[in-house]
Write a protein that holds these residues in place. Structure first.
Motif, PDB file in Angstrom:
ATOM      1  N   ASN A 152       4.666   3.655   5.087  1.00 35.84           N
ATOM      2  CA  ASN A 152       3.796   4.692   5.649  1.00 35.84           C
ATOM      3  C   ASN A 152       2.620   4.991   4.733  1.00 35.84           C
ATOM      4  OD1 ASN A 152       5.419   5.002   7.932  1.00 35.84           O
ATOM      5  ND2 ASN A 152       6.688   6.581   6.962  1.00 35.84           N
ATOM      6  N   LEU A 153       2.876   5.001   3.431  1.00 35.82           N
ATOM      7  CA  LEU A 153       1.851   5.355   2.450  1.00 35.82           C
ATOM      8  C   LEU A 153       0.693   4.366   2.474  1.00 35.82           C
ATOM      9  CD1 LEU A 153       1.163   7.342   0.152  1.00 35.82           C
ATOM     10  CD2 LEU A 153       2.384   5.801  -1.406  1.00 35.82           C
ATOM     11  N   ILE A 154       1.002   3.090   2.645  1.00 34.12           N
ATOM     12  CA  ILE A 154      -0.039   2.063   2.600  1.00 34.12           C
ATOM     13  C   ILE A 154      -0.493   1.643   3.999  1.00 34.12           C
ATOM     14  CG2 ILE A 154       0.736   1.215   0.358  1.00 34.12           C
ATOM     15  CD1 ILE A 154       2.126  -1.086   1.720  1.00 34.12           C
ATOM     16  N   SER A 155      -0.093   2.431   5.008  1.00 33.56           N
ATOM     17  CA  SER A 155      -0.458   2.128   6.407  1.00 33.56           C
ATOM     18  C   SER A 155      -0.091   0.693   6.756  1.00 33.56           C
ATOM     19  CB  SER A 155      -1.955   2.377   6.636  1.00 33.56           C
ATOM     20  OG  SER A 155      -2.296   3.716   6.353  1.00 33.56           O
ATOM     21  N   GLY A 156       1.112   0.298   6.334  1.00 31.85           N
ATOM     22  CA  GLY A 156       1.559  -1.083   6.533  1.00 31.85           C
ATOM     23  C   GLY A 156       2.419  -1.258   7.769  1.00 31.85           C
ATOM     24  N   LYS A 190      -7.057  -1.010  -0.858  1.00 33.19           N
ATOM     25  CA  LYS A 190      -6.787   0.317  -0.314  1.00 33.19           C
ATOM     26  C   LYS A 190      -5.310   0.675  -0.445  1.00 33.19           C
ATOM     27  CE  LYS A 190      -7.347   3.058   3.901  1.00 33.19           C
ATOM     28  NZ  LYS A 190      -7.814   3.060   5.308  1.00 33.19           N
ATOM     29  N   ALA A 191      -4.449  -0.292  -0.196  1.00 30.43           N
ATOM     30  CA  ALA A 191      -3.004  -0.050  -0.295  1.00 30.43           C
ATOM     31  C   ALA A 191      -2.617   0.323  -1.725  1.00 30.43           C
ATOM     32  CB  ALA A 191      -2.236  -1.291   0.154  1.00 30.43           C
ATOM     33  N   ILE A 192      -3.134  -0.421  -2.703  1.00 28.69           N
ATOM     34  CA  ILE A 192      -2.823  -0.143  -4.107  1.00 28.69           C
ATOM     35  C   ILE A 192      -3.333   1.232  -4.513  1.00 28.69           C
ATOM     36  CG2 ILE A 192      -3.342  -0.850  -6.488  1.00 28.69           C
ATOM     37  CD1 ILE A 192      -3.297  -3.775  -5.429  1.00 28.69           C
ATOM     38  N   PHE A 193      -4.553   1.568  -4.079  1.00 31.27           N
ATOM     39  CA  PHE A 193      -5.114   2.868  -4.441  1.00 31.27           C
ATOM     40  C   PHE A 193      -4.307   4.012  -3.826  1.00 31.27           C
ATOM     41  CE2 PHE A 193      -8.019   6.476  -4.284  1.00 31.27           C
ATOM     42  CZ  PHE A 193      -8.452   6.505  -5.592  1.00 31.27           C
ATOM     43  N   ASN A 194      -3.801   3.823  -2.612  1.00 35.78           N
ATOM     44  CA  ASN A 194      -3.001   4.872  -1.973  1.00 35.78           C
ATOM     45  C   ASN A 194      -1.705   5.148  -2.743  1.00 35.78           C
ATOM     46  OD1 ASN A 194      -4.823   5.397   0.051  1.00 35.78           O
ATOM     47  ND2 ASN A 194      -3.824   4.125   1.580  1.00 35.78           N
ATOM     48  N   ILE A 195      -1.094   4.085  -3.276  1.00 37.69           N
ATOM     49  CA  ILE A 195       0.108   4.279  -4.096  1.00 37.69           C
ATOM     50  C   ILE A 195      -0.261   4.982  -5.402  1.00 37.69           C
ATOM     51  CG2 ILE A 195       2.031   3.142  -5.277  1.00 37.69           C
ATOM     52  CD1 ILE A 195       1.686   0.808  -3.312  1.00 37.69           C
ATOM     53  N   PHE A 196      -1.354   4.531  -6.023  1.00 35.33           N
ATOM     54  CA  PHE A 196      -1.833   5.155  -7.258  1.00 35.33           C
ATOM     55  C   PHE A 196      -2.086   6.643  -7.049  1.00 35.33           C
ATOM     56  CE2 PHE A 196      -5.529   6.662  -9.642  1.00 35.33           C
ATOM     57  CZ  PHE A 196      -5.113   6.462 -10.943  1.00 35.33           C
TER      58      PHE A 196
END
Length: 293
Positions: free
Chosen positions: A8-12, A81-87
């Motif tokens: 959910n966090l990375i809109s995956g 974008k996915a990496i930044f959302n986790i960060f």
């Protein structure tokens, strides 16, 4: 982090129903993958090795064969974008230090502490995610709009002395840094000193870097020529300050400014050639062998 939360966090898009339920570590470097890792598969060829090393989740940005149905396979539109959302999720409560671009470069080159993460690329974000104790440094001002725990770096007044155009002295140590960056160094030093972090004073940065050259534009040792090419300057918000410093300290010398359209001036007489948005490389002249003409 739980797989459901991560997805959910990375809109995956979760591509399978995995047996594992969470991941413990994040990386895009297959050499760093270990048991429990979430692997960002920027190279499809690395996926099999990541699984062999113990990856619990594989993040992809395109369709790939599912090689192991027990681990999680998640598809995203954009790795960055996915990496930044986790960060962002992992560091909402962690202090982030903000510095200007010169202070940022000085800290990056002074740093010798594994707890310091200087944010340059995706892998730095991932390293910051994985560390429990960390000191995150950025030069990106937009972080102020995202994080409430930003601390802008402040200088600590030091007894710095100018040593010629390219160096300054701090206590008994000669820094390979021009005095125009004195306040930037004070900010960097204060960051390391206040937080009791490991650093070195034996460093250089690529901006305002002197290259001493001979008449044929071949590099010679520092101080062994009256001709110097100054590398690494950019026509940006800092340049006017650097320009004033150069003009003030080269009043009795021949100074030329080099860019792509004026590079022929390197063949003219000069004491200082200031490269602005131009990547100068010293000439390399091969010595003739015994049987060369």
């Amino acid at each position: 982090m739980k797989i459901e939360t991560l997805t959910n966090l990375i809109s995956g898009e979760l591509l399978n129903r995995p047996y594992i339920s969470e991941v413990l570590f994040y990386t895009s470097d297959v050499e760093e993958v270990n048991r429990g890792s979430c692997f960002f598969a920027k190279k499809t060829a690395d996926i099999a090795e990541a699984i062999k090393r113990g990856a619990y989740a594989i993040i992809v940005d395109k369709e790939v064969p599912i090689l192991d149905k027990e681990i999680a396979w998640i598809k995203v539109d954009d790795f960055k974008k996915a990496i930044f959302n986790i960060f962002k999720y992992e560091n909402l409560k962690n202090k982030i230090f903000l510095g200007d671009k010169i202070t940022f470069e000085i800290i990056k080159n002074m740093n010798q502490d594994k707890r310091v993460v200087v944010l340059n690329e995706d892998e730095d974000l991932l390293r910051a995610i994985n560390l429990s104790e960390k000191y995150i440094v950025t030069k990106e001002t937009y972080f102020k709009e995202i994080f409430s725990n930003i601390e802008e770096l402040k200088p600590k007044k030091l007894n710095l002395q100018k040593e010629g155009l390219f160096r300054m002295k701090f206590e008994s140590f000669e820094l390979h840094l021009p005095f125009v960056y004195a306040e930037n160094f004070e900010k960097a030093y204060n960051f390391f000193d206040k937080n009791e972090l490991k650093y070195t004073l034996e460093f250089e940065i690529e901006r305002f870097k002197p290259v001493f050259v001979d008449a044929l534009l071949r590099e010679v040792k520092y101080g062994e020529s009256s001709k110097v090419v100054i590398k690494g300057l950019k026509n940006d918000e800092i340049f006017f300050k650097e320009l004033n410093y150069i003009v003030e300290n080269t009043k009795h010398a021949k100074c030329v400014f080099i860019n792509e359209t004026t590079k022929e001036l390197l063949n003219s007489p000069f004491n200082f050639a200031v490269c602005v948005d131009f990547d100068f490389e010293p000439k390399v002249i091969e010595e003739k062998g015994l049987f060369n003409d």
